[in-house]
Design a protein around this motif. Structure first.
Motif, mmCIF file in Angstrom:
data_model
loop_
_atom_site.group_PDB
_atom_site.id
_atom_site.type_symbol
_atom_site.label_atom_id
_atom_site.label_comp_id
_atom_site.label_asym_id
_atom_site.label_seq_id
_atom_site.Cartn_x
_atom_site.Cartn_y
_atom_site.Cartn_z
ATOM 1 N N GLY A 171 69.884 61.432 97.558
ATOM 2 C CA GLY A 171 68.755 61.881 96.746
ATOM 3 C C GLY A 171 68.940 63.313 96.258
ATOM 4 N N ASP A 172 68.038 63.765 95.394
ATOM 5 C CA ASP A 172 68.102 65.132 94.859
ATOM 6 C C ASP A 172 67.857 66.156 95.966
ATOM 7 O OD1 ASP A 172 65.481 63.630 94.241
ATOM 8 O OD2 ASP A 172 64.831 65.716 94.367
ATOM 9 N N GLY A 173 67.142 65.748 97.014
ATOM 10 C CA GLY A 173 66.930 66.645 98.163
ATOM 11 C C GLY A 173 68.208 66.736 98.984
ATOM 12 N N ALA A 174 68.810 65.593 99.267
ATOM 13 C CA ALA A 174 70.056 65.561 100.045
ATOM 14 C C ALA A 174 71.154 66.339 99.338
ATOM 15 C CB ALA A 174 70.487 64.108 100.252
ATOM 16 N N CYS A 198 73.581 60.445 92.585
ATOM 17 C CA CYS A 198 72.327 61.062 93.021
ATOM 18 C C CYS A 198 71.162 60.300 92.399
ATOM 19 C CB CYS A 198 72.267 62.535 92.604
ATOM 20 S SG CYS A 198 70.733 63.328 93.135
ATOM 21 N N GLU A 199 70.337 59.701 93.253
ATOM 22 C CA GLU A 199 69.109 59.043 92.787
ATOM 23 C C GLU A 199 68.050 60.146 92.715
ATOM 24 O OE1 GLU A 199 67.945 55.203 94.218
ATOM 25 O OE2 GLU A 199 69.819 54.943 95.306
ATOM 26 N N ASP A 200 67.986 60.770 91.563
ATOM 27 C CA ASP A 200 67.177 61.979 91.387
ATOM 28 C C ASP A 200 65.741 61.601 90.977
ATOM 29 O OD1 ASP A 200 65.987 64.319 90.569
ATOM 30 O OD2 ASP A 200 67.694 65.012 89.381
ATOM 31 N N ASN A 201 64.888 61.469 91.989
ATOM 32 C CA ASN A 201 63.486 61.124 91.685
ATOM 33 C C ASN A 201 62.623 62.387 91.620
ATOM 34 O OD1 ASN A 201 63.171 61.837 94.355
ATOM 35 N ND2 ASN A 201 62.965 59.729 95.092
ATOM 36 N N ASN A 202 63.287 63.535 91.570
ATOM 37 C CA ASN A 202 62.608 64.826 91.393
ATOM 38 C C ASN A 202 61.785 65.233 92.601
ATOM 39 O OD1 ASN A 202 62.014 67.125 89.824
ATOM 40 N ND2 ASN A 202 60.068 66.253 89.144
#
Ligand SMILES: Cc1ncc(C[n+]2csc(CCOP(=O)(O)OP(=O)(O)O)c2C)c(N)n1
Ligand SMILES: [Mg+2]
Length: 319
Positions: A171-174, A198-202
């Motif tokens: 993710g965008d956090g990771a 990156c699965e960037d869900n903001n």
């Protein structure tokens, strides 16, 4: 918002963050160049994820699932698209991975049983939603252990040891974890066959990217020496971009998407920024595939609905 959307419609493929929009990097009318069966197969995978996850929402509300769940609702297009291009890659998944598991051919019954805590689950019912794994002939997926981004160095190490094509989803956090950069740099240095996605869900839980950092992961990946692209989660564009990127691995794809439910759990705080499932359904209509898409959706809704039949599950669980 209208201006932003108009601006992003014009940008085309991009390497930079230009704001969030369902059109960022999307190649318009690309879907017309796909065989109808490919578009329908994409949608079938999206339906499987969507209705499976909606089954979880119902089961949790009916008191059948009592463990934390990380839903892929809203993010269906990513697994659906990537599984058509890289079906045999080893997968190193993150905590939000039901969609990846289902799209790549994981058994929905085993996933359901894992979430119900049954021995027939993917980890014998002991790991739960954030650690789905599968080592079958058609899918090799390693589960996540709890530290966000840890699957990136693990995937890179596995690619080094085996030289097998590997996909690391995070993710965008990771993406902000230091060991993610180090592992990506190592993959470039050693020219390892890894696709980083990156699965960037903001969102990192509830904090948006603009409040966490000023830099772009796509630019970082480029600086590390690999090809890197940024796109919204239009599945046809994801397929096209992945085909390009996988010609020269390692590579990085940052996909803007929307998480439709809570970080963990089945609640919802209003509507997501966009609903790719609806947008894909509309596009299938424009392609003259509305009727076939509806038939596919009905079929999947029914079969997945049976999996989550509360009465039957109650009897099985003895509750
Ligand atoms: C190293 C580490 N730091 C913090 C956490 C707590 N944590 C769990 S999930 C999460 C957010 C993850 O966001 P992202 O990677 O964008 O994935 P998403 O949930 O949005 O799919 C955080 C901070 C953790 N599990 N591991
Ligand atoms: Mg996130």
């Amino acid at each position: 918002m209208a201006n932003l959307l108009a601006k992003n419609r014009e940008t085309g493929p991009t390497e930079e963050v230009l704001g969030r929009s369902p059109f960022l990097g999307v190649i318009s009318d690309l879907s017309q160049s796909f065989h109808p069966n490919t578009s329908l197969s994409l949608f079938r995978r999206m339906c499987l994820i969507r209705y499976f996850e909606l089954g979880i929402v119902k089961a949790a509300r009916d008191g059948l699932i009592t463990y934390p769940v990380y839903l892929s609702l809203g993010q269906e297009a990513i697994g659906a698209a990537l599984s058509t291009v890289i079906p045999h890659y080893m997968i190193f998944a993150q905590h939000r991975c039901h969609g990846i598991y289902l799209a790549f051919g994981g058994d929905p019954v085993r996933l359901r049983d894992e979430l119900l805590g049954l021995p027939s689950g993917t980890s014998g019912g002991r790991a739960g939603s954030n650690c789905i794994q599968c080592h079958e002939e058609n899918i090799t997926m390693f589960g996540h252990h709890g530290l966000i981004g840890e699957n990136v160095p693990l995937g890179v190490g596995a690619a080094l040891g085996s030289n097998r094509p590997t996909a690391c989803f995070f993710g965008d956090g990771a993406a902000e974890e230091d060991y993610v950069f180090a592992a990506m740099g190592f993959a470039t240095t050693h020219k390892l066959p890894v696709l980083f996605v990156c699965e960037d869900n903001n969102l990192s839980i509830l904090t948006t990217v603009d409040r966490r950092r000023t830099w772009s992961m796509t630019k970082v990946a480029k600086a590390l020496g690999m090809e890197a692209l940024e796109t919204a989660d239009d599945p046809w564009t994801i397929i096209h971009r992945t085909q390009e990127l996988t010609r020269n691995l390692p590579a990085f794809l940052n996909i803007h998407t929307c998480r439709a439910h809570w970080h963990v759990g089945v609640g919802q705080d209003g509507l997501p920024e966009w609903d790719r499932f609806e947008l894909v359904r509309e596009q299938l209509g424009r392609l003259g595939l509305a009727e076939k898409a509806l038939k596919t959706e009905d079929e999947i809704q029914k079969s997945v609905g049976e999996l989550w039949d509360s009465e039957r599950l109650r009897t099985r669980l003895g509750r």
